[in-house]
Design a protein around this motif. Structure first.
Motif, PDB file in Angstrom:
ATOM      1  N   GLY A  97       0.920  -1.110   0.133  1.00 31.34           N
ATOM      2  CA  GLY A  97      -0.068  -0.009   0.067  1.00 31.34           C
ATOM      3  C   GLY A  97       0.807   1.287  -0.053  1.00 31.34           C
ATOM      4  O   GLY A  97       1.935   1.106   0.386  1.00 31.34           O
ATOM      5  N   LYS A  98       0.583   2.344  -0.301  1.00 30.49           N
ATOM      6  CA  LYS A  98       0.980   3.640  -0.513  1.00 30.49           C
ATOM      7  C   LYS A  98       0.373   4.614   0.707  1.00 30.49           C
ATOM      8  O   LYS A  98      -0.460   4.577   1.242  1.00 30.49           O
ATOM      9  N   ILE A  99       1.408   5.169   1.490  1.00 31.61           N
ATOM     10  CA  ILE A  99       1.070   6.204   2.455  1.00 31.61           C
ATOM     11  C   ILE A  99       0.726   7.426   1.794  1.00 31.61           C
ATOM     12  O   ILE A  99       1.737   8.111   1.237  1.00 31.61           O
ATOM     13  N   GLY A 100      -0.346   8.180   2.473  1.00 31.85           N
ATOM     14  CA  GLY A 100      -0.690   9.350   1.886  1.00 31.85           C
ATOM     15  C   GLY A 100      -1.211  10.266   2.973  1.00 31.85           C
ATOM     16  O   GLY A 100      -1.480   9.614   4.032  1.00 31.85           O
ATOM     17  N   ILE A 101      -0.815  11.598   2.760  1.00 35.59           N
ATOM     18  CA  ILE A 101      -0.962  12.651   3.679  1.00 35.59           C
ATOM     19  C   ILE A 101      -1.161  13.921   2.856  1.00 35.59           C
ATOM     20  O   ILE A 101      -0.910  14.115   1.685  1.00 35.59           O
ATOM     21  N   GLY A 102      -1.925  14.883   3.618  1.00 35.77           N
ATOM     22  CA  GLY A 102      -2.033  16.233   2.765  1.00 35.77           C
ATOM     23  C   GLY A 102      -0.517  16.997   2.483  1.00 35.77           C
ATOM     24  O   GLY A 102       0.387  16.893   3.185  1.00 35.77           O
ATOM     25  N   TYR A 139      -8.249   9.457  -5.813  1.00 38.58           N
ATOM     26  CA  TYR A 139      -7.232   8.375  -5.788  1.00 38.58           C
ATOM     27  C   TYR A 139      -8.382   7.042  -5.573  1.00 38.58           C
ATOM     28  O   TYR A 139      -9.527   7.208  -5.177  1.00 38.58           O
ATOM     29  N   GLN A 140      -7.834   5.945  -5.854  1.00 39.54           N
ATOM     30  CA  GLN A 140      -8.633   4.750  -6.205  1.00 39.54           C
ATOM     31  C   GLN A 140      -8.260   3.682  -5.233  1.00 39.54           C
ATOM     32  O   GLN A 140      -7.225   3.414  -4.533  1.00 39.54           O
ATOM     33  N   ILE A 141      -9.513   3.369  -4.441  1.00 37.94           N
ATOM     34  CA  ILE A 141      -9.412   2.059  -3.596  1.00 37.94           C
ATOM     35  C   ILE A 141     -10.213   0.886  -4.230  1.00 37.94           C
ATOM     36  O   ILE A 141     -11.371   1.039  -4.348  1.00 37.94           O
ATOM     37  N   GLY A 142      -9.625   0.178  -5.093  1.00 36.32           N
ATOM     38  CA  GLY A 142     -10.081  -0.889  -5.833  1.00 36.32           C
ATOM     39  C   GLY A 142     -10.933   0.039  -6.843  1.00 36.32           C
ATOM     40  O   GLY A 142     -10.558   0.709  -7.753  1.00 36.32           O
ATOM     41  N   GLY A 143     -12.135  -0.141  -7.138  1.00 42.26           N
ATOM     42  CA  GLY A 143     -13.226   0.552  -8.038  1.00 42.26           C
ATOM     43  C   GLY A 143     -13.740   1.649  -7.373  1.00 42.26           C
ATOM     44  O   GLY A 143     -14.521   2.421  -8.044  1.00 42.26           O
ATOM     45  N   MET A 144     -13.500   2.169  -6.121  1.00 41.86           N
ATOM     46  CA  MET A 144     -13.937   3.383  -5.378  1.00 41.86           C
ATOM     47  C   MET A 144     -12.926   4.583  -5.642  1.00 41.86           C
ATOM     48  O   MET A 144     -11.855   4.259  -5.589  1.00 41.86           O
ATOM     49  N   THR A 145     -13.580   5.460  -5.898  1.00 41.00           N
ATOM     50  CA  THR A 145     -12.926   6.944  -6.000  1.00 41.00           C
ATOM     51  C   THR A 145     -12.981   7.724  -4.718  1.00 41.00           C
ATOM     52  O   THR A 145     -14.290   8.025  -4.104  1.00 41.00           O
ATOM     53  N   ALA A 146     -11.927   7.920  -4.028  1.00 40.05           N
ATOM     54  CA  ALA A 146     -11.879   8.672  -2.922  1.00 40.05           C
ATOM     55  C   ALA A 146     -11.469  10.021  -3.162  1.00 40.05           C
ATOM     56  O   ALA A 146     -10.643  10.253  -4.036  1.00 40.05           O
ATOM     57  N   ILE A 147     -12.050  11.165  -2.501  1.00 37.16           N
ATOM     58  CA  ILE A 147     -11.734  12.492  -2.659  1.00 37.16           C
ATOM     59  C   ILE A 147     -10.865  13.103  -1.521  1.00 37.16           C
ATOM     60  O   ILE A 147     -11.490  12.780  -0.224  1.00 37.16           O
ATOM     61  N   ALA A 148      -9.881  13.668  -1.555  1.00 35.16           N
ATOM     62  CA  ALA A 148      -9.264  14.290  -0.342  1.00 35.16           C
ATOM     63  C   ALA A 148      -9.298  15.862  -0.403  1.00 35.16           C
ATOM     64  O   ALA A 148      -9.206  16.663  -1.105  1.00 35.16           O
ATOM     65  N   LEU A 149     -10.091  16.135   0.680  1.00 34.00           N
ATOM     66  CA  LEU A 149     -10.482  17.652   1.212  1.00 34.00           C
ATOM     67  C   LEU A 149      -9.674  18.403   2.110  1.00 34.00           C
ATOM     68  O   LEU A 149      -9.131  17.573   3.109  1.00 34.00           O
ATOM     69  N   HIS A 150      -9.133  19.300   1.766  1.00 34.87           N
ATOM     70  CA  HIS A 150      -8.180  20.232   2.778  1.00 34.87           C
ATOM     71  C   HIS A 150      -8.884  20.884   3.680  1.00 34.87           C
ATOM     72  O   HIS A 150      -9.760  21.517   3.257  1.00 34.87           O
ATOM     73  N   THR A 151      -8.799  20.710   5.063  1.00 31.98           N
ATOM     74  CA  THR A 151      -9.489  20.713   5.921  1.00 31.98           C
ATOM     75  C   THR A 151      -8.332  21.617   7.221  1.00 31.98           C
ATOM     76  O   THR A 151      -8.611  20.991   8.305  1.00 31.98           O
ATOM     77  N   PRO A 152      -7.663  22.612   6.979  1.00 34.03           N
ATOM     78  CA  PRO A 152      -7.001  23.108   7.961  1.00 34.03           C
ATOM     79  C   PRO A 152      -7.728  23.669   9.094  1.00 34.03           C
ATOM     80  O   PRO A 152      -8.968  23.931   9.088  1.00 34.03           O
ATOM     81  N   HIS A 154      -6.940  22.704  12.633  1.00 35.41           N
ATOM     82  CA  HIS A 154      -6.539  22.173  13.638  1.00 35.41           C
ATOM     83  C   HIS A 154      -4.779  22.033  13.555  1.00 35.41           C
ATOM     84  O   HIS A 154      -4.120  22.091  14.535  1.00 35.41           O
ATOM     85  N   THR A 155      -4.571  21.543  12.300  1.00 31.18           N
ATOM     86  CA  THR A 155      -2.934  21.541  11.814  1.00 31.18           C
ATOM     87  C   THR A 155      -3.243  22.054  10.337  1.00 31.18           C
ATOM     88  O   THR A 155      -4.239  21.869   9.746  1.00 31.18           O
ATOM     89  N   PRO A 156      -2.089  22.580   9.817  1.00 32.19           N
ATOM     90  CA  PRO A 156      -2.088  22.916   8.415  1.00 32.19           C
ATOM     91  C   PRO A 156      -2.244  21.810   7.421  1.00 32.19           C
ATOM     92  O   PRO A 156      -2.964  22.119   6.433  1.00 32.19           O
ATOM     93  N   ALA A 157      -2.013  20.689   7.905  1.00 36.12           N
ATOM     94  CA  ALA A 157      -1.857  19.306   7.090  1.00 36.12           C
ATOM     95  C   ALA A 157      -3.218  18.756   6.881  1.00 36.12           C
ATOM     96  O   ALA A 157      -3.379  17.611   6.288  1.00 36.12           O
ATOM     97  N   CYS A 158      -4.221  19.052   7.784  1.00 38.03           N
ATOM     98  CA  CYS A 158      -5.528  18.102   7.840  1.00 38.03           C
ATOM     99  C   CYS A 158      -6.215  18.006   6.657  1.00 38.03           C
ATOM    100  O   CYS A 158      -6.275  18.784   5.772  1.00 38.03           O
ATOM    101  N   MET A 159      -6.553  16.845   6.363  1.00 39.26           N
ATOM    102  CA  MET A 159      -7.378  16.073   5.248  1.00 39.26           C
ATOM    103  C   MET A 159      -8.592  15.579   5.519  1.00 39.26           C
ATOM    104  O   MET A 159      -8.204  14.558   6.547  1.00 39.26           O
ATOM    105  N   VAL A 160      -9.691  15.858   4.998  1.00 38.86           N
ATOM    106  CA  VAL A 160     -11.067  14.655   5.222  1.00 38.86           C
ATOM    107  C   VAL A 160     -11.049  13.969   4.039  1.00 38.86           C
ATOM    108  O   VAL A 160     -10.911  14.442   2.862  1.00 38.86           O
ATOM    109  N   HIS A 161     -11.156  12.568   4.253  1.00 42.02           N
ATOM    110  CA  HIS A 161     -11.272  11.742   3.172  1.00 42.02           C
ATOM    111  C   HIS A 161     -12.708  11.254   2.863  1.00 42.02           C
ATOM    112  O   HIS A 161     -13.237  10.640   3.624  1.00 42.02           O
ATOM    113  N   VAL A 162     -13.078  11.492   1.617  1.00 38.48           N
ATOM    114  CA  VAL A 162     -14.558  11.293   1.175  1.00 38.48           C
ATOM    115  C   VAL A 162     -14.626  10.069   0.277  1.00 38.48           C
ATOM    116  O   VAL A 162     -13.917   9.930  -0.832  1.00 38.48           O
ATOM    117  N   ILE A 163     -15.147   9.039   0.716  1.00 40.81           N
ATOM    118  CA  ILE A 163     -15.053   7.672   0.332  1.00 40.81           C
ATOM    119  C   ILE A 163     -16.697   6.986   0.085  1.00 40.81           C
ATOM    120  O   ILE A 163     -16.993   6.682   0.693  1.00 40.81           O
TER     121      ILE A 163
END
Length: 294
Positions: A97-102, A139-152, A154-163
């Motif tokens: 697997g790949k490690i991802g962050i904002g 990004y893809q999780i199998g056939g699902m498309t996930a969306i990364a939303l920047h939500t700073p 709390h910290t500058p790098a916070c992301m919410v992930h919509v799947i």
């Protein structure tokens, strides 16, 4: 209404793993049409008094993955946590697997690279991670498309992930009776956090929301799932009738009373390295304790 391409028809299978020591909830998020999964906000165990790291929490997730013949596509960090250590590289070594962050991890690395006097050998470009997400990236999780939303905030790098119909909010929101996370860490900002929360609340009311932490407010059982609609109506910090000014005032006053998280010293050093424990010049795993710096 959200501007992002949310697909509520996709309903990922979500399995939660609760760590009572740090009150963290990690998730395995499965594509219902395949064996592909993402792991969100894994936990590595640390005994500070003994100076010992272990992997009981991570091993539970690994066992679940292997027992069910699942395939790890992603290891997602919603932000650089200050209250628990990430087990992402340990799980990656076992399962891939790949490690991802904002992408604003670079800001966090620059800030705390100075706090911990890391020197020029510590890379502040996010290169320890496999993927740096920008707002709206997919990004893809199998056939699902996930969306990364920047939500700073709390910290500058916070992301919410919509799947699909499930959203993983990190520390952007808590359960309705617990409100929101603090905004007084370096790079945090109550006004920005309020605006980020509005981005989450613009998602469909039926959207499932999954928390990164819960503390059993007022003695209730630990909970980690709610909905956008429930947050809009009942969240004690941002629900109906709470203005931006109210939130900023309350959050600022509240944060001034909060103690530093117990695991902030090891957590920041490890998590800004994508879960790797730093070493000294001899290659020995070693953590620093800066004095009067946090």
């Amino acid at each position: 209404m959200t501007d992002y391409p949310v697909n509520m028809a996709v309903k990922p299978e979500v399995t939660a793993f609760f760590d009572p020591v740090t009150n963290t909830i990690s998730y395995v998020v499965k594509d219902p049409a395949s064996t592909a999964v993402a792991i969100v906000d894994s936990v590595m165990d640390i005994d500070m008094s003994a100076g010992r790291i272990s992997y009981d929490n991570a091993d539970k997730i690994i066992k679940f993955i292997t027992d069910n013949n699942l395939k790890v596509d992603w290891l997602i960090e919603t932000h650089v946590h200050a209250d628990h250590l990430s087990a992402a590289p340990y799980i990656q070594e076992k399962l891939g697997g790949k490690i991802g962050i904002g992408e604003n991890i670079k800001i966090v690395q620059d800030t705390f690279g100075k706090v911990f006097n890391e020197g020029t050998e510590f890379q502040r470009d996010g290169s320890q991670f496999d993927q740096l997400f920008k707002d709206g990236d997919t990004y893809q999780i199998g056939g699902m498309t996930a969306i990364a939303l920047h939500t700073p905030g709390h910290t500058p790098a916070c992301m919410v992930h919509v799947i699909g119909d499930a959203t993983f909010v990190g520390d952007t929101l808590f359960m309705p009776d617990s409100g929101s996370a603090r905004a007084d860490f370096p790079g945090g900002d109550a006004a920005i956090l309020y605006d980020s929360i509005q981005k989450v609340l613009a998602l469909p009311d039926e959207m499932r929301l999954f928390m990164c932490h819960d503390y059993g407010q007022n003695g209730r059982d630990i909970e980690w799932e709610t909905t956008v609609g429930a947050e809009k109506e009942h969240n004690i910090h941002v629900g109906t009738g709470k203005s931006r000014e109210d939130f900023i005032r309350f959050r600022s006053e509240r944060d001034a009373t909060l103690a530093v998280p117990n695991l902030i010293i090891p957590s920041l050093q490890v998590n800004m390295r994508a879960g790797e424990v730093p070493t000294d010049s001899d290659g020995v795993p070693m953590l620093k304790v800066p004095v009067n710096a946090l």
